[in-house]
Scaffold this active site. Structure first.
Site, PDB file in Angstrom:
ATOM      1  N   ASP A  82      31.589  31.731  35.512  1.00 39.41           N
ATOM      2  CA  ASP A  82      30.536  31.627  34.507  1.00 39.41           C
ATOM      3  C   ASP A  82      29.376  32.552  34.884  1.00 39.41           C
ATOM      4  O   ASP A  82      28.915  32.551  36.022  1.00 39.41           O
ATOM      5  CB  ASP A  82      30.060  30.165  34.443  1.00 39.41           C
ATOM      6  CG  ASP A  82      29.193  29.871  33.238  1.00 39.41           C
ATOM      7  OD1 ASP A  82      29.199  30.664  32.288  1.00 39.41           O
ATOM      8  OD2 ASP A  82      28.500  28.820  33.257  1.00 39.41           O
ATOM      9  N   GLY A 187      19.477  25.007  31.003  1.00 42.33           N
ATOM     10  CA  GLY A 187      18.535  24.177  31.745  1.00 42.33           C
ATOM     11  C   GLY A 187      18.170  22.904  31.014  1.00 42.33           C
ATOM     12  O   GLY A 187      18.911  22.403  30.169  1.00 42.33           O
ATOM     13  N   ASN A 236      29.592  24.846  26.878  1.00 45.20           N
ATOM     14  CA  ASN A 236      29.329  24.793  28.310  1.00 45.20           C
ATOM     15  C   ASN A 236      28.382  23.644  28.652  1.00 45.20           C
ATOM     16  O   ASN A 236      27.325  23.509  28.035  1.00 45.20           O
ATOM     17  CB  ASN A 236      28.696  26.102  28.783  1.00 45.20           C
ATOM     18  CG  ASN A 236      29.656  27.271  28.736  1.00 45.20           C
ATOM     19  OD1 ASN A 236      30.705  27.200  28.110  1.00 45.20           O
ATOM     20  ND2 ASN A 236      29.290  28.351  29.394  1.00 45.20           N
TER      21      ASN A 236
END
Length: 290
Positions: A82, A187, A236
């Site tokens: 990734d 985040g 993801n």
């Protein structure tokens, strides 16, 4: 079920209208938890590593653990890198047995991004490895937490993907999957994002390859469902897994009368916590066939 390519996995997801979960998993316990949870839900799953997981000899330990889990699994498993910042790292991961890599040159110009991705695609396709690229740029919700901190990213601002450039980028880059920027960020969000589903529909209409959504952690469930319905084939998840692991581990350690106990014992509750996150995402994304 043996290890399969990212391309094969995402093509099925796109055709069938679900999204495959990609979990960033930093150690063997997380790897095992992801695969066993996927087996319980009869879902495909993608195991992902980021560069800090693979420093030095760790690339061999991580890849061997992931490949063992994949080859033992009863469900399709892909293993991918990734957010690679260098061509060299994608080659090391391909040599270590990964079935997919993401080269992230999204902070470069269109020309540079397409050229770098083309180089990676040519080298990876010779090895039978799939390539994910990013057009537009998914920024960071926080420089201090989540994936942005783990990868060392300093690009806080998101740039939406331009639908008019999608077809050209895919043709010139040779990528097998395309990560798009429609309002998510890496985040921990200060407040929930609002996804541009209208933009996503335009992108999907002209994309020859499956689409990927980064920054899935913390995105409202109804927006993720809408994104999948509009063409997203892979989502993801990093921050929610890491948050569950570390918050639970902190509670375990704070409650312990002494820290001189087995690490395996300390990991029981954190593993249970990340399994709950993974199970919820699998069901939400529609990949469960249990």
């Amino acid at each position: 079920m043996s290890l399969i390519s990212l391309k094969e996995m995402l093509q099925d997801a796109r055709q069938q209208g679900y999204a495959v979960p990609m979990f960033d998993v930093s150690n063997a316990t997380m790897i095992r938890a992801a695969v066993e949870t996927a087996e319980e839900e009869n879902s495909p799953v993608i195991l992902a590593a980021i560069e800090p997981d693979l420093i030095g000899s760790m690339i061999h330990y991580w890849s061997e653990a992931a490949r063992l889990a994949a080859f033992r699994a009863k469900v399709p498993v892909a293993i991918m890198l990734d957010h690679a910042a260098s061509v060299e790292l994608t080659e090391r991961c391909a040599d270590a047995g990964f079935s997919g890599v993401m080269i992230d040159a999204s902070n470069r110009s269109f020309e540079e991004n397409a050229a770098i991705t083309r180089t990676v695609s040519e080298r990876m396709h010779r090895r039978g490895v799939s390539v994910e690229a990013e057009l537009g740029h998914v920024g960071d919700a926080s420089a201090a937490t989540g994936e942005g901190a783990l990868t060392g990213s300093r690009h806080a601002q998101s740039v939406y993907t331009d639908p008019d450039k999608v077809a050209e980028f895919i043709e010139r880059s040779g990528c097998d999957a395309l990560a798009v920027s429609i309002g998510t960020a890496h985040g921990v969000y200060a407040k929930a994002p609002t996804l541009r589903i209208d933009l996503l529909k335009e992108i999907n209409a002209v994309s020859a390859v499956p689409l990927v959504l980064h920054g899935g952690s913390g995105t409202p469930e109804e927006q993720l469902r809408a994104a999948i319905a509009a063409g997203i084939a892979k989502i993801n998840i990093c921050s929610e897994v890491m948050q569950a692991w570390h918050q639970t581990m902190l509670e375990v350690l704070q409650a312990a009368p002494s820290l001189s106990f087995w690490d395996a014992t300390a990991c029981v509750a954190p593993e249970r916590a990340i399994r709950a996150v993974m199970c919820a995402k699998i069901r939400l994304f529609g990949s469960s066939r249990a």
